[in-house]
Design an enzyme around this catalytic site. Structure first.
Site, PDB file in Angstrom:
ATOM      1  N   TYR A  43       0.819  -1.206   0.000  1.00 47.01           N
ATOM      2  CA  TYR A  43       0.000   0.000   0.000  1.00 47.01           C
ATOM      3  C   TYR A  43       0.854   1.258   0.000  1.00 47.01           C
ATOM      4  O   TYR A  43       2.034   1.226   0.338  1.00 47.01           O
ATOM      5  CB  TYR A  43      -0.898   0.045   1.238  1.00 47.01           C
ATOM      6  CG  TYR A  43      -0.080   0.189   2.498  1.00 47.01           C
ATOM      7  CD1 TYR A  43       0.179   1.448   3.038  1.00 47.01           C
ATOM      8  CD2 TYR A  43       0.462  -0.915   3.125  1.00 47.01           C
ATOM      9  CE1 TYR A  43       0.955   1.574   4.175  1.00 47.01           C
ATOM     10  CE2 TYR A  43       1.229  -0.792   4.257  1.00 47.01           C
ATOM     11  CZ  TYR A  43       1.479   0.461   4.776  1.00 47.01           C
ATOM     12  OH  TYR A  43       2.260   0.582   5.895  1.00 47.01           O
ATOM     13  N   PHE A  75       2.217   9.616   3.698  1.00 43.42           N
ATOM     14  CA  PHE A  75       2.599   9.377   5.092  1.00 43.42           C
ATOM     15  C   PHE A  75       3.152   7.985   5.321  1.00 43.42           C
ATOM     16  O   PHE A  75       3.796   7.746   6.333  1.00 43.42           O
ATOM     17  CB  PHE A  75       1.443   9.657   6.064  1.00 43.42           C
ATOM     18  CG  PHE A  75       0.179   8.905   5.761  1.00 43.42           C
ATOM     19  CD1 PHE A  75       0.007   7.604   6.189  1.00 43.42           C
ATOM     20  CD2 PHE A  75      -0.837   9.526   5.060  1.00 43.42           C
ATOM     21  CE1 PHE A  75      -1.161   6.919   5.901  1.00 43.42           C
ATOM     22  CE2 PHE A  75      -2.010   8.846   4.769  1.00 43.42           C
ATOM     23  CZ  PHE A  75      -2.165   7.542   5.192  1.00 43.42           C
ATOM     24  N   ASP A  76       2.939   7.051   4.395  1.00 42.17           N
ATOM     25  CA  ASP A  76       3.485   5.712   4.575  1.00 42.17           C
ATOM     26  C   ASP A  76       3.366   4.904   3.295  1.00 42.17           C
ATOM     27  O   ASP A  76       2.467   5.146   2.479  1.00 42.17           O
ATOM     28  CB  ASP A  76       2.749   4.983   5.707  1.00 42.17           C
ATOM     29  CG  ASP A  76       3.452   3.707   6.146  1.00 42.17           C
ATOM     30  OD1 ASP A  76       4.669   3.594   5.925  1.00 42.17           O
ATOM     31  OD2 ASP A  76       2.785   2.832   6.707  1.00 42.17           O
ATOM     32  N   ILE A 126      -7.554  -0.180  10.582  1.00 41.80           N
ATOM     33  CA  ILE A 126      -8.673   0.767  10.620  1.00 41.80           C
ATOM     34  C   ILE A 126      -9.863   0.155   9.875  1.00 41.80           C
ATOM     35  O   ILE A 126      -9.698  -0.660   8.960  1.00 41.80           O
ATOM     36  CB  ILE A 126      -8.278   2.147  10.059  1.00 41.80           C
ATOM     37  CG1 ILE A 126      -7.790   2.033   8.618  1.00 41.80           C
ATOM     38  CG2 ILE A 126      -7.228   2.819  10.947  1.00 41.80           C
ATOM     39  CD1 ILE A 126      -7.517   3.370   7.946  1.00 41.80           C
ATOM     40  N   TYR A 145      -8.795   7.470  11.243  1.00 45.93           N
ATOM     41  CA  TYR A 145      -8.255   7.776  12.578  1.00 45.93           C
ATOM     42  C   TYR A 145      -9.059   8.825  13.328  1.00 45.93           C
ATOM     43  O   TYR A 145      -8.711   9.174  14.449  1.00 45.93           O
ATOM     44  CB  TYR A 145      -6.787   8.185  12.449  1.00 45.93           C
ATOM     45  CG  TYR A 145      -5.969   7.031  11.953  1.00 45.93           C
ATOM     46  CD1 TYR A 145      -5.569   6.027  12.828  1.00 45.93           C
ATOM     47  CD2 TYR A 145      -5.669   6.893  10.609  1.00 45.93           C
ATOM     48  CE1 TYR A 145      -4.869   4.928  12.374  1.00 45.93           C
ATOM     49  CE2 TYR A 145      -4.962   5.803  10.148  1.00 45.93           C
ATOM     50  CZ  TYR A 145      -4.566   4.826  11.032  1.00 45.93           C
ATOM     51  OH  TYR A 145      -3.874   3.741  10.582  1.00 45.93           O
ATOM     52  N   PHE A 196      -5.692   5.605   0.031  1.00 46.42           N
ATOM     53  CA  PHE A 196      -4.820   4.430   0.016  1.00 46.42           C
ATOM     54  C   PHE A 196      -4.923   3.723  -1.321  1.00 46.42           C
ATOM     55  O   PHE A 196      -6.018   3.464  -1.809  1.00 46.42           O
ATOM     56  CB  PHE A 196      -5.226   3.418   1.098  1.00 46.42           C
ATOM     57  CG  PHE A 196      -4.801   3.809   2.466  1.00 46.42           C
ATOM     58  CD1 PHE A 196      -3.522   3.525   2.924  1.00 46.42           C
ATOM     59  CD2 PHE A 196      -5.675   4.462   3.312  1.00 46.42           C
ATOM     60  CE1 PHE A 196      -3.128   3.888   4.190  1.00 46.42           C
ATOM     61  CE2 PHE A 196      -5.287   4.830   4.583  1.00 46.42           C
ATOM     62  CZ  PHE A 196      -4.016   4.544   5.024  1.00 46.42           C
TER      63      PHE A 196
END
Length: 177
Positions: free
Chosen positions: A89, A100-101, A120, A152, A169
């Site tokens: 991902y 962010f990731d 999540i 979140y 995502f």
């Protein structure tokens, strides 16, 4: 993403507002996770315009406000609740497109049990299916736009995901071993 580990990784391959593919890696402490991920265009009940790389016509909006688009239909089986799956991902913020990731940066997919709250809720729903979203199939790629209530929420996560953030995502469901 997982709640049973001390750190969390977010899953997806994202695109900036200019449409450029991006990848990133950031571990988010477990205590900051609320259990839900994906990408979203809805924040606090208000629909936001999609980025230049994705028009609203490209996405299907579910009853829960999450949006999804299959970029590659998989040919393998769909996961079942409780099964251990692996997914690559990249995660970006809907507002501004900051990555962010990314598991791609670490060259290792994230493995977790699907549908049991280890990630999540936007991820569980977006991969396993539910709320009128079909399940992914192994080998498939899907873009998820996850609203804050399925991500979140008001707490944000790890200092890299602000409160009430809509998340994007790009998820690739890896074949099971």
């Amino acid at each position: 993403i997982t709640q049973h580990t001390h750190a969390m990784a977010m899953i997806s391959t994202t695109r900036t507002a200019a449409g450029q593919a991006g990848r990133c890696a950031a571990m988010i402490p477990r205590r900051n996770m609320l259990g839900g991920l994906g990408l979203g265009a809805i924040t606090l009940g208000m629909v936001r315009p999609l980025t230049a790389s994705a028009s609203s016509a490209d996405f299907v909006t579910a009853k829960n406000g999450m949006q999804y688009k299959d970029t590659l239909l998989g040919s393998g089986p769909s996961p079942v609740k409780g099964a251990k799956i692996s997914a690559h991902y990249t995660g970006t913020l809907f507002d501004g497109g900051a990555k962010f990731d990314s598991s791609y940066d670490r060259r290792q997919p994230l493995s977790f049990a699907i549908g049991v709250g280890q990630v999540i809720s936007g991820w569980d729903i977006g991969i396993l299916g539910g709320d009128d979203i079909p399940a992914m199939k192994e080998g498939g790629k899907r873009t998820l736009i996850i609203p804050p209530n399925l991500g979140y929420g008001a707490r944000g996560a790890g200092g890299v995901i602000p409160p009430n953030a809509t998340l994007v995502f790009d998820v690739e469901l890896m074949p099971s071993k």
